[in-house]
Scaffold this active site. Structure first.
Site, short mmCIF file in Angstrom:
data_model
loop_
_atom_site.label_atom_id
_atom_site.label_comp_id
_atom_site.label_asym_id
_atom_site.label_seq_id
_atom_site.Cartn_x
_atom_site.Cartn_y
_atom_site.Cartn_z
N LYS A 32 0.44 -0.50 15.35
CA LYS A 32 2.06 -0.69 15.69
C LYS A 32 2.36 -1.78 16.47
CE LYS A 32 3.49 3.02 13.66
NZ LYS A 32 3.82 2.70 12.32
N PRO A 53 -4.87 -0.39 18.36
CA PRO A 53 -4.56 -0.85 17.22
C PRO A 53 -4.55 0.15 15.99
CG PRO A 53 -6.63 -1.89 17.74
CD PRO A 53 -6.23 -0.91 19.07
N TYR A 87 3.57 6.39 10.35
CA TYR A 87 2.64 5.22 10.04
C TYR A 87 3.50 4.28 9.35
CZ TYR A 87 -1.63 2.89 8.44
OH TYR A 87 -2.81 2.00 8.39
N TYR A 102 -9.88 4.92 6.99
CA TYR A 102 -10.14 5.19 8.52
C TYR A 102 -11.48 6.40 8.59
CZ TYR A 102 -5.77 3.31 9.98
OH TYR A 102 -4.79 2.47 10.20
N HIS A 155 0.71 -1.22 0.01
CA HIS A 155 0.05 0.03 -0.18
C HIS A 155 0.90 1.19 -0.09
CE1 HIS A 155 -3.97 -1.73 1.57
NE2 HIS A 155 -3.53 -2.37 0.45
#
Ligand SMILES: Cc1cc2nc3c(=O)[nH]c(=O)nc-3n(C[C@H](O)[C@H](O)[C@H](O)COP(=O)(O)OP(=O)(O)OC[C@H]3O[C@@H](n4cnc5c(N)ncnc54)[C@H](O)[C@@H]3O)c2cc1C
Length: 390
Positions: free
Chosen positions: A296, A292, A384, A200, A72
């Site tokens: 990580k 979550p 990220y 998200y 991704h």
């Protein structure tokens, strides 16, 4: 029985440590309370940083990962019904990998089977002794018999509910904790993911996350109350609620189907310091938990294993103990940055039941700032994809 490193826990982290030590010629025995079948089926994380992919490859378990992973380049943040893409690759120069934790677990177990590593499954009543001596011991029972292993070192890789952290006297461990007033209801299904990257969503009915394990297997999460009963959620109810929360154009193409798994996970930020007591070294979830949201948990656990392996190899190969002495500080420097990011992502994307109107408006402003500022997006992207090891 005698070994050099006794490992408590045969999750991804305990098995990765056993693999890296075994390849470096260091003896170890791992004790795991579950059956191999249970471990192979356990559904958890799914997003790997490049550093995690690299260490799995270095451990010789990267072949299937390289063939089957999805890469991704970006992710989406949605709010007020609109989707905004964050181009991780353009902003950070790095990408992330989608490959399920269950697959990592299977790859490690297969590699250990081929290598003949001593892994004791269904080890009951594991206990730790003599941790401040030069010969710490592990005791466990199996098949009605009690066994004892004398070690040079013990690695506590037994997760948040394990026994290793509990073996440290309470007055030498400092706990930092934040329990969130909600949990995640997760559902896995063999359906085409609604989008080729993660979405998200911050919605007035609560957070939702659209993610995946492969091109044909979706993983979706809904923010629910912390004490939610999973049995109250039929598949229909889950799909209906997900459709309500995600942006309309995504809802319009959402493919539904029977669930393969549904579960509720509470959200918590937790750190126990230091990660060392005598000859016991804690690693992964036994020492720290993140919500979550920032993906990580597994990645942090793998970094601990990397640092612990380097320290043990330095000790056995050249008698050096400075890396063992510095292990806890080295891990914690990274752990706290990931804690901050995971807490920030959770605050940005979830609806807090107790939030004041002021806080809700400030959250809206933060979302607007993020999608309008390249600097803010760069900060998200570099965290990220995984900060440098340091
Ligand atoms: C429900 C759930 C969902 C998650 N989702 C995500 C996600 O989406 N993204 C993400 O990044 N992270 C996620 N995580 C976190 C991630 O899965 C963990 O960070 C990761 O599993 C940590 O690996 P570990 O080996 O340290 O611990 P674990 O995976 O917990 O492994 C510990 C092992 O020790 C064994 N054990 C425990 N007690 C004993 C004992 N007394 N004796 C012997 N063995 C013992 C356990 O059976 C287990 O196999 C999730 C965690 C949970 C629980």
């Amino acid at each position: 029985m005698r070994t050099q490193v006794g490992i408590v826990g045969g999750g991804p982290e305990g098995l990765l440590l056993a693999r890296l030590l075994g390849r470096a010629g260091i003896e170890c025995i791992a004790l795991e309370r579950r059956t191999p079948e249970y471990l192979r089926a356990r559904i958890r994380a799914g997003l790997l940083e490049q550093g995690t992919v690299d260490i799995l490859t270095q451990a010789g378990v990267g072949d299937r990962l390289a063939r089957e992973r999805l890469i991704h380049d970006g992710l989406e943040i949605a709010f007020d019904g609109k989707r905004h893409r964050i181009d991780l690759k353009a902003l950070s120069g790095k990408v992330v990998t989608i490959y399920g934790q269950a697959e990592v677990q299977k790859d490690l177990m297969d590699a250990h089977d081929a290598m003949g590593t001593e892994i004791v499954y269904e080890a009951d009543d594991v206990s730790l002794h003599g941790l401040t001596s030069d010969t710490p011991r592990l005791r466990y029972s199996k098949g009605g018999q009690t066994h004892e292993i004398t070690c040079d070192f013990i690695a506590g890789c037994d997760g948040f509910h394990g026994v290793s952290r509990q073996a440290i006297p309470q007055d030498v461990v400092r706990i930092y904790e934040r329990v969130y007033p909600f949990g995640w209801l997760g559902m896995l299904s063999d359906t085409t993911p609604v989008n080729h990257e993660l979405i998200y969503t911050n919605h007035e009915r609560g957070f939702a996350l659209c993610t995946m394990r492969s091109l044909t297997r979706s993983r979706y999460y809904l923010q629910v109350s912390a004490d939610e009963d999973v049995d109250d959620w039929s598949d229909d109810r889950f799909w209906t609620e997900l459709r309500r929360r995600i942006p309309a154009d995504a809802a319009a193409v959402l493919q539904t189907g029977p669930s393969l798994e549904k579960s509720v996970a509470p959200l918590r930020s937790f750190v126990a310091e230091p990660l060392r007591y005598g000859r016991l070294f804690l690693a992964g979830d036994s020492a720290h938990i993140v919500p979550p949201t920032g993906a990580k948990g597994l990645n942090l656990a793998v970094t601990d294993v990397r640092f612990l392996t380097e320290a043990l190899v330095a000790f056995y190969k050249s008698g050096q103990s400075d890396l063992l002495d510095g292990y806890s500080d080295r891990c914690l420097a990274r752990v706290w940055k990931a804690q901050r990011f995971s807490w920030w992502m959770t605050n940005l994307t979830h609806r807090f039941p107790e939030a004041l109107p002021f806080e809700r408006r400030a959250q809206g402003a933060e979302l607007a700032y993020l999608v309008g500022s390249k600097a803010a997006q760069t900060a998200l992207a570099e965290n990220y994809v995984g900060l440098p090891l340091g």
